[in-house]
Design a protein around this motif. Structure first.
Motif, mmCIF file in Angstrom:
data_model
loop_
_atom_site.group_PDB
_atom_site.id
_atom_site.type_symbol
_atom_site.label_atom_id
_atom_site.label_comp_id
_atom_site.label_asym_id
_atom_site.label_seq_id
_atom_site.Cartn_x
_atom_site.Cartn_y
_atom_site.Cartn_z
ATOM 1 N N VAL A 235 -13.721 -14.828 -14.381
ATOM 2 C CA VAL A 235 -12.867 -14.867 -13.192
ATOM 3 C C VAL A 235 -11.742 -13.842 -13.310
ATOM 4 C CG1 VAL A 235 -11.248 -16.312 -11.895
ATOM 5 C CG2 VAL A 235 -13.438 -17.250 -12.627
ATOM 6 N N ALA A 236 -11.130 -13.732 -14.477
ATOM 7 C CA ALA A 236 -10.040 -12.771 -14.682
ATOM 8 C C ALA A 236 -10.544 -11.339 -14.492
ATOM 9 C CB ALA A 236 -9.438 -12.948 -16.068
ATOM 10 N N LEU A 237 -11.699 -11.027 -15.047
ATOM 11 C CA LEU A 237 -12.255 -9.686 -14.882
ATOM 12 C C LEU A 237 -12.641 -9.403 -13.430
ATOM 13 C CD1 LEU A 237 -14.401 -9.281 -18.099
ATOM 14 C CD2 LEU A 237 -12.288 -8.089 -17.505
ATOM 15 N N ALA A 238 -13.123 -10.411 -12.731
ATOM 16 C CA ALA A 238 -13.466 -10.237 -11.317
ATOM 17 C C ALA A 238 -12.209 -9.944 -10.498
ATOM 18 C CB ALA A 238 -14.178 -11.471 -10.782
ATOM 19 N N ILE A 239 -11.126 -10.637 -10.797
ATOM 20 C CA ILE A 239 -9.862 -10.400 -10.087
ATOM 21 C C ILE A 239 -9.342 -9.000 -10.379
ATOM 22 C CG2 ILE A 239 -7.428 -11.086 -9.979
ATOM 23 C CD1 ILE A 239 -8.440 -13.993 -10.330
ATOM 24 N N ILE A 240 -9.411 -8.576 -11.640
ATOM 25 C CA ILE A 240 -8.976 -7.226 -12.002
ATOM 26 C C ILE A 240 -9.842 -6.186 -11.297
ATOM 27 C CG2 ILE A 240 -8.846 -5.584 -13.928
ATOM 28 C CD1 ILE A 240 -8.022 -8.000 -15.682
ATOM 29 N N PHE A 241 -11.144 -6.412 -11.241
ATOM 30 C CA PHE A 241 -12.049 -5.489 -10.566
ATOM 31 C C PHE A 241 -11.718 -5.370 -9.078
ATOM 32 C CE2 PHE A 241 -15.905 -4.847 -8.052
ATOM 33 C CZ PHE A 241 -16.258 -3.572 -8.484
ATOM 34 N N VAL A 242 -11.524 -6.492 -8.416
ATOM 35 C CA VAL A 242 -11.235 -6.474 -6.980
ATOM 36 C C VAL A 242 -9.885 -5.801 -6.721
ATOM 37 C CG1 VAL A 242 -10.725 -7.946 -4.983
ATOM 38 C CG2 VAL A 242 -12.695 -8.430 -6.424
ATOM 39 N N ALA A 243 -8.889 -6.091 -7.550
ATOM 40 C CA ALA A 243 -7.579 -5.446 -7.392
ATOM 41 C C ALA A 243 -7.691 -3.940 -7.608
ATOM 42 C CB ALA A 243 -6.570 -6.059 -8.357
ATOM 43 N N GLY A 244 -8.433 -3.530 -8.628
ATOM 44 C CA GLY A 244 -8.622 -2.104 -8.881
ATOM 45 C C GLY A 244 -9.380 -1.425 -7.760
ATOM 46 N N LEU A 245 -10.384 -2.088 -7.231
ATOM 47 C CA LEU A 245 -11.143 -1.545 -6.112
ATOM 48 C C LEU A 245 -10.251 -1.357 -4.890
ATOM 49 C CD1 LEU A 245 -14.012 -0.747 -5.148
ATOM 50 C CD2 LEU A 245 -14.233 -3.094 -4.337
ATOM 51 N N PHE A 246 -9.370 -2.318 -4.649
ATOM 52 C CA PHE A 246 -8.440 -2.196 -3.525
ATOM 53 C C PHE A 246 -7.498 -1.017 -3.730
ATOM 54 C CE2 PHE A 246 -4.230 -3.033 -1.767
ATOM 55 C CZ PHE A 246 -4.541 -3.043 -0.422
ATOM 56 N N VAL A 247 -6.938 -0.916 -4.934
ATOM 57 C CA VAL A 247 -5.983 0.160 -5.206
ATOM 58 C C VAL A 247 -6.638 1.523 -5.069
ATOM 59 C CG1 VAL A 247 -4.590 1.229 -7.018
ATOM 60 C CG2 VAL A 247 -4.444 -1.224 -6.639
ATOM 61 N N VAL A 248 -7.805 1.689 -5.657
ATOM 62 C CA VAL A 248 -8.470 2.995 -5.635
ATOM 63 C C VAL A 248 -9.069 3.295 -4.264
ATOM 64 C CG1 VAL A 248 -10.390 4.325 -6.574
ATOM 65 C CG2 VAL A 248 -8.939 3.005 -8.099
ATOM 66 N N GLY A 249 -9.660 2.315 -3.628
ATOM 67 C CA GLY A 249 -10.411 2.593 -2.426
ATOM 68 C C GLY A 249 -9.718 2.379 -1.110
ATOM 69 N N ASP B 266 -6.022 1.221 -0.609
ATOM 70 C CA ASP B 266 -4.563 1.161 -0.459
ATOM 71 C C ASP B 266 -4.039 2.395 0.257
ATOM 72 O OD1 ASP B 266 -1.958 -0.101 -1.062
ATOM 73 O OD2 ASP B 266 -1.650 1.812 -2.087
ATOM 74 N N GLN B 267 -3.318 2.188 1.315
ATOM 75 C CA GLN B 267 -2.676 3.269 2.074
ATOM 76 C C GLN B 267 -1.181 2.987 2.178
ATOM 77 O OE1 GLN B 267 -4.088 6.036 3.318
ATOM 78 N NE2 GLN B 267 -6.133 5.499 2.614
ATOM 79 N N GLY B 268 -0.596 2.511 1.085
ATOM 80 C CA GLY B 268 0.829 2.205 1.080
ATOM 81 C C GLY B 268 1.133 0.727 1.095
ATOM 82 N N HIS B 269 0.110 -0.113 1.111
ATOM 83 C CA HIS B 269 0.315 -1.553 1.228
ATOM 84 C C HIS B 269 1.045 -2.148 0.036
ATOM 85 C CE1 HIS B 269 -3.114 -0.654 3.860
ATOM 86 N NE2 HIS B 269 -2.533 -1.536 4.654
ATOM 87 N N ILE B 270 0.713 -1.696 -1.164
ATOM 88 C CA ILE B 270 1.318 -2.293 -2.360
ATOM 89 C C ILE B 270 2.803 -1.978 -2.428
ATOM 90 C CG2 ILE B 270 1.339 -2.236 -4.886
ATOM 91 C CD1 ILE B 270 -1.693 -1.913 -4.752
ATOM 92 N N PHE B 271 3.164 -0.699 -2.264
ATOM 93 C CA PHE B 271 4.576 -0.324 -2.349
ATOM 94 C C PHE B 271 5.365 -0.719 -1.105
ATOM 95 C CE2 PHE B 271 3.645 3.070 -5.687
ATOM 96 C CZ PHE B 271 4.077 2.234 -6.708
ATOM 97 N N SER B 272 4.687 -1.097 -0.026
ATOM 98 C CA SER B 272 5.416 -1.505 1.167
ATOM 99 C C SER B 272 6.192 -2.795 0.928
ATOM 100 C CB SER B 272 4.471 -1.673 2.351
ATOM 101 O OG SER B 272 3.640 -2.800 2.174
#
Length: 72
Positions: free
Chosen positions: A21-35, A37-43
């Motif tokens: 589960v932890a690796l799946a969460i890290i994978f999904v977060a990384g996929l969001f960041v790389v693929g 994210d258009q400013g959502h995290i730092f917003s």
């Protein structure tokens, strides 16, 4: 007389569910960041200015294209 102990050890490698589960969460977060994210995290910190600056987008720009994500 010498005594011999024949011990049979069986090892069973089970991956704990929490690790999967932890690796799946890290994978999904990384996929969001790389693929995606258009400013959502730092917003969360910078507000609307983060959508203009696109720090993570610029940082991961070449990796996006290498992974097959179009971004412009």
């Amino acid at each position: 007389m010498l005594s011999q102990n024949n011990m049979i050890t069986a090892s069973k490698f089970d991956t704990p569910l929490f690790a999967i589960v932890a690796l799946a969460i890290i994978f999904v977060a990384g996929l969001f960041v790389v693929g995606f994210d258009q400013g959502h995290i730092f917003s969360l910190v910078y507000g609307e200015q983060a959508f203009t600056d696109l720090y993570i987008h610029e940082l991961t720009h070449d990796m996006r294209h290498a992974a097959g994500f179009p971004c412009h």
